[in-house]
Write a protein that holds these residues in place. Structure first.
Motif, mmCIF file in Angstrom:
data_model
loop_
_atom_site.group_PDB
_atom_site.id
_atom_site.type_symbol
_atom_site.label_atom_id
_atom_site.label_comp_id
_atom_site.label_asym_id
_atom_site.label_seq_id
_atom_site.Cartn_x
_atom_site.Cartn_y
_atom_site.Cartn_z
ATOM 1 N N ILE A 169 0.852 -1.187 0.000
ATOM 2 C CA ILE A 169 0.000 0.000 0.000
ATOM 3 C C ILE A 169 0.892 1.243 0.000
ATOM 4 C CG2 ILE A 169 -1.851 1.226 1.169
ATOM 5 C CD1 ILE A 169 -2.469 -1.464 2.660
ATOM 6 N N ALA A 170 1.542 1.513 1.120
ATOM 7 C CA ALA A 170 2.408 2.678 1.294
ATOM 8 C C ALA A 170 2.838 2.670 2.751
ATOM 9 C CB ALA A 170 1.667 3.980 0.970
ATOM 10 N N GLY A 171 3.957 3.358 3.051
ATOM 11 C CA GLY A 171 4.355 3.555 4.435
ATOM 12 C C GLY A 171 4.520 2.279 5.245
ATOM 13 N N GLY A 172 5.012 1.210 4.613
ATOM 14 C CA GLY A 172 5.240 -0.034 5.337
ATOM 15 C C GLY A 172 3.983 -0.876 5.532
ATOM 16 N N ALA A 173 2.866 -0.460 4.936
ATOM 17 C CA ALA A 173 1.617 -1.215 5.072
ATOM 18 C C ALA A 173 1.349 -2.048 3.815
ATOM 19 C CB ALA A 173 0.447 -0.263 5.314
#
Lengths: 191, 191
Positions: A169-173
């Protein structure tokens, strides 16, 4: 454990949009990076696209070798996926830094990553405009492999307790790949 | 219910690899098809790629208009996704045949499909070689929308009871997008 995937079914390894790890090698150097931006492009012979930024070591190795592999990690490699996406191979060998074991590919020099669900060995179809303008690579899949507990007889398996593929997804997610479900009996055309 | 998505975050609508519905229009004609093969290509301005077979009505409308929309369906539209992927718009208007309601896009003439989770309005960046040789289209995302219950403030939401996006496998089978999970605090680079 791994077995060959029929090349006509290789597109199914990417059809659901998993995040992949791109491994590459040239001479003594090797590298691995994360890529959420890849997709199938054709069935037979199977082709794929992937975006490889021109500032990366991976790009240098792919440009020099004309080869790379797409490794499909499961959730157990999600932390490593984030790590290899946030380090540069120019600062040291990421495999060694992160304790990532590899095994030899059959048709290309790039190493394949142990512990993944499936692997696609790819040879670049040189398209200089796409590569320069968009960092967009087109490649033919020349060999494909999967752990038969995860992908067998042309179909993804979802055995209890087995890892599933992941979708950045983004940001480590990430999203984990969810449950399969079936609609009717129809086989949709490609488009 | 829908609200504008910040164009800098529009790539996140596709980053996890959902299957999309491609809607198009030219003059009095309109169409919708399914596409498992799409991906983000750039962040800002946002670009995407999608494969549109040269034998489809969608291709004719996209070639004529230079525009299309990517609609991101949830599980409730999975059966329709299979249906629009197995019919040709040349045999009649699929929206009417399948009872699919639409609403007007802001920047393009292609209709957007009611009941989806998110929508990307796209203008083709003409690359004749890619289009002819690979059926590969590159487009700029000129507007994006999402139901704020599904995507808000640049992030996918997973509220209980809300539909999730879907990922086509083959033969009428899909994976549903699974649960989100977080690895550390790092924000991986693009590559």
């Amino acid at each position: 454990m791994r077995q060959a995937v029929d090349l006509k079914k290789a597109y199914r390894l990417l059809n659901h949009g998993p995040t992949v790890l791109v491994s590459s090698a040239h001479g003594e150097r090797r590298n691995v990076m994360a890529a959420a931006w890849s997709m199938p492009l054709d069935f037979d012979p199977p082709k794929i696209t992937v975006v490889i930024d021109k500032h990366t070591l991976t790009r240098e190795l792919v440009d020099a070798s004309g080869e790379f592999a797409l490794n499909i990690p499961g959730r157990g490699l999600a932390a490593a996926t984030v790590e290899v996406g946030s380090r540069s191979g120019r600062d040291g060998d990421k495999f060694a830094q992160l304790g990532l074991a590899t095994f030899a590919a059959e048709r290309i020099a790039a190493p394949l990553l142990e512990g993944c669900l499936a692997w696609l060995e790819c040879k670049v179809i040189v398209e200089p405009d796409n590569q320069q303008r968009y960092d967009l690579f087109i490649a033919e899949v020349v060999a494909a492999w999967a752990d038969p507990l995860d992908f067998d007889a042309g179909h993804w398996q979802q055995h209890p307790g087995r890892e599933r593929s992941i979708h950045y997804i983004a940001g480590g997610a990430f999203f984990e790949t969810g449950d399969a479900f079936q609609v009717g009996d129809e086989i949709p055309a490609r488009t």
